[in-house]
Structure formats: C-alpha cells, structure tokens
Scaffold this motif. Structure first.
Motif, mmCIF file in Angstrom:
data_model
loop_
_atom_site.group_PDB
_atom_site.id
_atom_site.type_symbol
_atom_site.label_atom_id
_atom_site.label_comp_id
_atom_site.label_asym_id
_atom_site.label_seq_id
_atom_site.Cartn_x
_atom_site.Cartn_y
_atom_site.Cartn_z
ATOM 1 N N THR A 83 24.234 46.319 92.018
ATOM 2 C CA THR A 83 25.075 46.074 93.204
ATOM 3 C C THR A 83 25.014 44.630 93.686
ATOM 4 O O THR A 83 26.030 44.059 94.069
ATOM 5 C CB THR A 83 24.680 47.004 94.376
ATOM 6 N N TYR A 84 23.840 44.026 93.640
ATOM 7 C CA TYR A 84 23.739 42.643 94.119
ATOM 8 C C TYR A 84 24.500 41.696 93.188
ATOM 9 O O TYR A 84 25.253 40.829 93.634
ATOM 10 C CB TYR A 84 22.274 42.211 94.231
ATOM 11 N N LEU A 85 24.340 41.918 91.909
ATOM 12 C CA LEU A 85 25.045 41.098 90.917
ATOM 13 C C LEU A 85 26.557 41.316 91.009
ATOM 14 O O LEU A 85 27.347 40.385 90.816
ATOM 15 C CB LEU A 85 24.536 41.429 89.508
ATOM 16 N N THR A 86 26.948 42.535 91.340
ATOM 17 C CA THR A 86 28.376 42.812 91.521
ATOM 18 C C THR A 86 28.943 41.977 92.668
ATOM 19 O O THR A 86 29.983 41.328 92.528
ATOM 20 C CB THR A 86 28.602 44.313 91.781
ATOM 21 N N SER A 87 28.238 41.952 93.779
ATOM 22 C CA SER A 87 28.683 41.111 94.907
ATOM 23 C C SER A 87 28.766 39.655 94.497
ATOM 24 O O SER A 87 29.743 38.964 94.772
ATOM 25 C CB SER A 87 27.713 41.225 96.085
ATOM 26 N N ALA A 88 27.714 39.177 93.836
ATOM 27 C CA ALA A 88 27.661 37.764 93.443
ATOM 28 C C ALA A 88 28.784 37.425 92.468
ATOM 29 O O ALA A 88 29.436 36.390 92.602
ATOM 30 C CB ALA A 88 26.305 37.446 92.820
ATOM 31 N N SER A 89 29.022 38.308 91.500
ATOM 32 C CA SER A 89 30.010 37.983 90.475
ATOM 33 C C SER A 89 31.433 38.134 91.004
ATOM 34 O O SER A 89 32.337 37.419 90.563
ATOM 35 C CB SER A 89 29.804 38.835 89.224
ATOM 36 N N GLU A 90 31.636 39.019 91.965
ATOM 37 C CA GLU A 90 32.973 39.104 92.559
ATOM 38 C C GLU A 90 33.241 37.880 93.426
ATOM 39 O O GLU A 90 34.330 37.321 93.420
ATOM 40 C CB GLU A 90 33.130 40.415 93.342
ATOM 41 N N PHE A 91 32.211 37.442 94.133
ATOM 42 C CA PHE A 91 32.332 36.205 94.914
ATOM 43 C C PHE A 91 32.611 35.004 94.005
ATOM 44 O O PHE A 91 33.375 34.105 94.363
ATOM 45 C CB PHE A 91 31.033 35.975 95.691
ATOM 46 N N SER A 92 32.012 35.010 92.823
ATOM 47 C CA SER A 92 32.117 33.873 91.893
ATOM 48 C C SER A 92 33.112 34.151 90.771
ATOM 49 O O SER A 92 32.965 33.632 89.674
ATOM 50 C CB SER A 92 30.749 33.592 91.266
ATOM 51 N N SER A 93 34.113 34.944 91.032
ATOM 52 C CA SER A 93 34.966 35.428 89.943
ATOM 53 C C SER A 93 35.850 34.342 89.321
ATOM 54 O O SER A 93 36.470 34.565 88.287
ATOM 55 C CB SER A 93 35.849 36.577 90.430
ATOM 56 N N GLY A 94 35.893 33.158 89.945
ATOM 57 C CA GLY A 94 36.681 32.071 89.353
ATOM 58 C C GLY A 94 35.851 31.138 88.503
ATOM 59 O O GLY A 94 36.320 30.139 87.963
ATOM 60 N N LEU A 95 34.587 31.497 88.372
ATOM 61 C CA LEU A 95 33.658 30.637 87.640
ATOM 62 C C LEU A 95 33.816 30.802 86.131
ATOM 63 O O LEU A 95 33.973 31.914 85.649
ATOM 64 C CB LEU A 95 32.258 31.096 88.066
ATOM 65 N N ARG A 96 33.814 29.701 85.435
ATOM 66 C CA ARG A 96 33.822 29.738 83.973
ATOM 67 C C ARG A 96 32.787 28.769 83.439
ATOM 68 O O ARG A 96 32.593 27.712 84.017
ATOM 69 C CB ARG A 96 35.205 29.338 83.422
ATOM 70 N N ILE A 97 32.150 29.146 82.338
ATOM 71 C CA ILE A 97 31.165 28.264 81.729
ATOM 72 C C ILE A 97 31.910 27.270 80.852
ATOM 73 O O ILE A 97 32.565 27.661 79.887
ATOM 74 C CB ILE A 97 30.164 29.056 80.858
ATOM 75 N N LEU A 98 31.842 25.999 81.204
ATOM 76 C CA LEU A 98 32.502 24.971 80.403
ATOM 77 C C LEU A 98 31.785 24.819 79.067
ATOM 78 O O LEU A 98 30.597 25.114 78.954
ATOM 79 C CB LEU A 98 32.477 23.634 81.149
ATOM 80 N N ARG A 99 32.522 24.369 78.061
ATOM 81 C CA ARG A 99 31.896 24.104 76.766
ATOM 82 C C ARG A 99 31.775 22.588 76.620
ATOM 83 O O ARG A 99 32.674 21.921 76.123
ATOM 84 C CB ARG A 99 32.735 24.692 75.640
ATOM 85 N N GLN A 100 30.660 22.049 77.080
ATOM 86 C CA GLN A 100 30.498 20.605 77.161
ATOM 87 C C GLN A 100 29.868 20.039 75.895
ATOM 88 O O GLN A 100 29.342 20.762 75.064
ATOM 89 C CB GLN A 100 29.654 20.270 78.396
ATOM 90 N N GLU A 101 29.884 18.719 75.794
ATOM 91 C CA GLU A 101 29.318 18.060 74.611
ATOM 92 C C GLU A 101 27.806 18.227 74.597
ATOM 93 O O GLU A 101 27.132 17.957 75.599
ATOM 94 C CB GLU A 101 29.599 16.562 74.665
ATOM 95 N N PRO A 102 27.256 18.627 73.449
ATOM 96 C CA PRO A 102 25.808 18.853 73.374
ATOM 97 C C PRO A 102 24.963 17.647 73.794
ATOM 98 O O PRO A 102 24.048 17.791 74.612
ATOM 99 C CB PRO A 102 25.599 19.202 71.900
ATOM 100 N N TRP A 103 25.258 16.491 73.267
ATOM 101 C CA TRP A 103 24.401 15.337 73.576
ATOM 102 C C TRP A 103 24.455 14.975 75.061
ATOM 103 O O TRP A 103 23.428 14.753 75.700
ATOM 104 C CB TRP A 103 24.787 14.130 72.708
ATOM 105 N N GLU A 104 25.653 14.930 75.605
ATOM 106 C CA GLU A 104 25.772 14.593 77.032
ATOM 107 C C GLU A 104 25.097 15.655 77.906
ATOM 108 O O GLU A 104 24.434 15.333 78.900
ATOM 109 C CB GLU A 104 27.255 14.464 77.414
ATOM 110 N N THR A 105 25.242 16.907 77.511
ATOM 111 C CA THR A 105 24.637 17.988 78.286
ATOM 112 C C THR A 105 23.118 17.897 78.239
ATOM 113 O O THR A 105 22.436 18.038 79.262
ATOM 114 C CB THR A 105 25.113 19.353 77.743
ATOM 115 N N LEU A 106 22.601 17.629 77.038
ATOM 116 C CA LEU A 106 21.148 17.470 76.889
ATOM 117 C C LEU A 106 20.627 16.364 77.803
ATOM 118 O O LEU A 106 19.681 16.556 78.570
ATOM 119 C CB LEU A 106 20.830 17.161 75.424
ATOM 120 N N CYS A 107 21.256 15.223 77.750
ATOM 121 C CA CYS A 107 20.846 14.093 78.577
ATOM 122 C C CYS A 107 20.967 14.414 80.061
ATOM 123 O O CYS A 107 20.077 14.124 80.857
ATOM 124 C CB CYS A 107 21.745 12.889 78.294
ATOM 125 N N SER A 108 22.080 15.024 80.424
ATOM 126 C CA SER A 108 22.341 15.309 81.834
ATOM 127 C C SER A 108 21.259 16.209 82.429
ATOM 128 O O SER A 108 20.816 15.997 83.557
ATOM 129 C CB SER A 108 23.703 15.978 81.996
#
Length: 293
Positions: free
Chosen positions: A96-121
């Motif tokens: 139930t808690y995750l359901t609330s959180a995920s409905e609140f965050s339903s526009g969220l998407r995991i970007l597919r970023q560049e590995p090297w830049e992501t590692l450094c960041s």
DNA sequence: GGGCAGGTCTAAG
DNA sequence: CTTAGACCTGCC
C-alpha cells in the motif's frame, strides 16, 4: 503508452497522447544533473554530446533540436519510451505504501544515460548536495568537454571523456573544486580509458556481477554502483540504498526489508519512494523556480 | 557561522 | 564482519 502518436518536422519530434510521463518528475527525481528549466514547461540540456530542449503540455511532448532519426535511435530509449510504466506501477499493488508513492510519481521514468558520465556524476554525488553536484559537472564539462551548442550567448558543453580526464591528471581535476573526489574521478578515468574497466561489457552482465565489477573503481561503493546500473544500464533491479531510502524503510517497512522484497523493478520502486519522500519533505519546493510553478 | 549533503575509505576492534 | 571518523566545499 505504446500507442502514443509521433509527428515530426525537420528538427523536432512531437509525441501526442503520451502517458506516465512528467518532465518535472523525470528531471527532478535526482537521476540526472544536466537538464535545467529554460522556459515555461521546458527543459534544456546536453546528453550524448547533443543539446536538446524538451517541452511538455499535458499529454503532448515536444523534443526540439531532434530529428526523427535521432529520436528513433537515441531519444526514444533515453526517455525509456518502450517501457510500460503503467504495468510496472500496477505490479506494485501488493504494497500500500509503495502504491501511494508510485501513483504520486507516475510520471517518473528512468532515463538511459551515458555510462561514463553517469559513473562520474554519482562519484561526485557522494557526501554532496545537488546544487554543488550540478556545479561540478558543469565546470568539468566547460573546462574539458567540447562545445556542442550556443544560444543567447550561453554555451553548452559535452561531458569530457574518460580519456580526456585521465590525460589532464588528478591535480587539474582537484582544482575544479571536486575535493576529495578528485582521486576517485581520476582513478575511474584511468581504469575506463585503459580498458581495465570496460563499460560496454556491463550491458551483458547481471546486476550482482556488475556491482562487484564497478566497485573495483576507487570511490565506487554499493550506492554509486547501483545508481550507475539503474540510470545508465537500465538494470531495474539495482536498488540504490541511500540515506533517504534507509529512512523510508525504517519508517514504513519491517526491520530487515531488503531490495529483493521489491522484486525485479526494485530500482523503479526506489525512485518512486525517494521522490515521494523528498516531495513530502518539501526538498524540491525550496527553489524560487519551483514555488512559482 | 556551524552543520550538513542521495558515500566511501581507512583504521581499528 | 561491523563500526566510527575523516573527507573538500559551498549553501542553507
């Protein structure tokens, strides 16, 4: 989601009828440090050495400075448009808690970023705050990246390659106010540019092996490694255990709850919980920009 | 002004 | 194997 409509001009792509997509959630959930507001409902930034602007009006998204070919080969995956987030959110209904959180965050998407830049960041992110993380990445790009775009006198730079950063040396990296992270960035740059760490190989590794592999880099622990796996490699079961998530787990879950509890999409669950928690603390409402929205 | 920030390393038990 | 301290810097 799968039946959104694609239209395009020579240098822009328009997506209509798009769902489970919110630019502000995507760019403010802490996965990405390179995009900033450049106008009403518009974000601009550099990824994969290209400057793009993205605007959203309800269920329509416009990508500017993007050809239809680039959209198909790069940005479609960058914004993770082939994944059915509605299904994933549905799969969280056992909690139930995750359901609330995920409905609140339903526009969220995991970007597919560049590995090297992501590692450094995420090496830079340790024991650090978001404004300074962004500042350091900006300075690194300005100093050692390449100019990829210019508009109204403002210049935009790509993130410097591992080879470049290995070449400039630890001292030069330290001078950019990176602090104790300079030697970590330098070590990562050396291992990656020499081939000792092959970032391409990680795509075909399982999450556990990849976690061990990345942690051979000095300054990369479990948190940084799991962020890289989630945000660059789309290993959705990678579960970054940061102070916020620890707080959430101890407040809302039984003692001993682990990443496995959240299943194959634990990483997405983590982002939803993280975003939900930080919004309820008002962390993202502190900037003047956000208040006016 | 002092504490703190989306961790990790190192040195001890 | 688990646990304190230290760590650069800048902004609240």
């Amino acid at each position: 989601m799968s039946d959104y409509i694609i239209k395009h001009t020579e240098s822009s792509v328009i997506l209509e009828n798009i769902t489970e997509f919110s630019l502000s959630q995507i760019f403010n959930c802490g996965q990405c440090f390179r995009f900033n507001p450049v106008g009403e409902h518009t974000y601009g930034g550099v990824a994969f050495s290209k400057y793009i602007e993205v605007s959203q009006h309800e269920n329509a998204v416009i990508l500017n400075h993007v050809t239809i070919d680039e959209f198909c080969t790069l940005w479609c995956d960058y914004f993770d448009l082939k994944t059915e987030y509605a299904e994933i959110i549905k799969s969280f209904s056992y909690d139930t808690y995750l359901t609330s959180a995920s409905e609140f965050s339903s526009g969220l998407r995991i970007l597919r970023q560049e590995p090297w830049e992501t590692l450094c960041s995420f090496i830079i992110s340790q024991n650090n705050n978001i404004p300074r993380i962004k500042g350091i990445i900006e300075t690194l790009s300005k100093t050692y990246g390449e100019k990829v775009y210019e508009k109204d006198g403002k210049e935009y730079f790509s993130f410097p390659s591992a080879k470049t950063l290995a070449g400039v040396g630890e001292e030069a990296i330290f001078r950019l106010r990176t602090g104790f992270r300079a030697k970590y960035i330098f070590d990562a740059a050396n291992k990656v540019s020499s081939g000792e760490i092959d970032l391409t190989q990680i795509f075909s590794m399982n999450t556990n092996d990849a976690m061990q592999y990345l942690q051979k880099i000095c300054g990369v622990g479990p948190k940084v490694a799991s962020c890289v796996l989630l945000f660059a490699y789309h290993k959705y079961d990678a579960f970054p255990m940061d102070v916020w998530v620890k707080k959430i787990l101890s407040a809302h879950y039984p003692k001993g709850t682990t990443a496995e509890y959240f299943g194959p999409f634990a990483g997405i669950a983590q982002q939803c919980l993280f975003y939900y928690e930080r919004c309820s603390c008002g962390v993202f409402l502190n900037t003047k920009k956000e208040v006016t929205l």
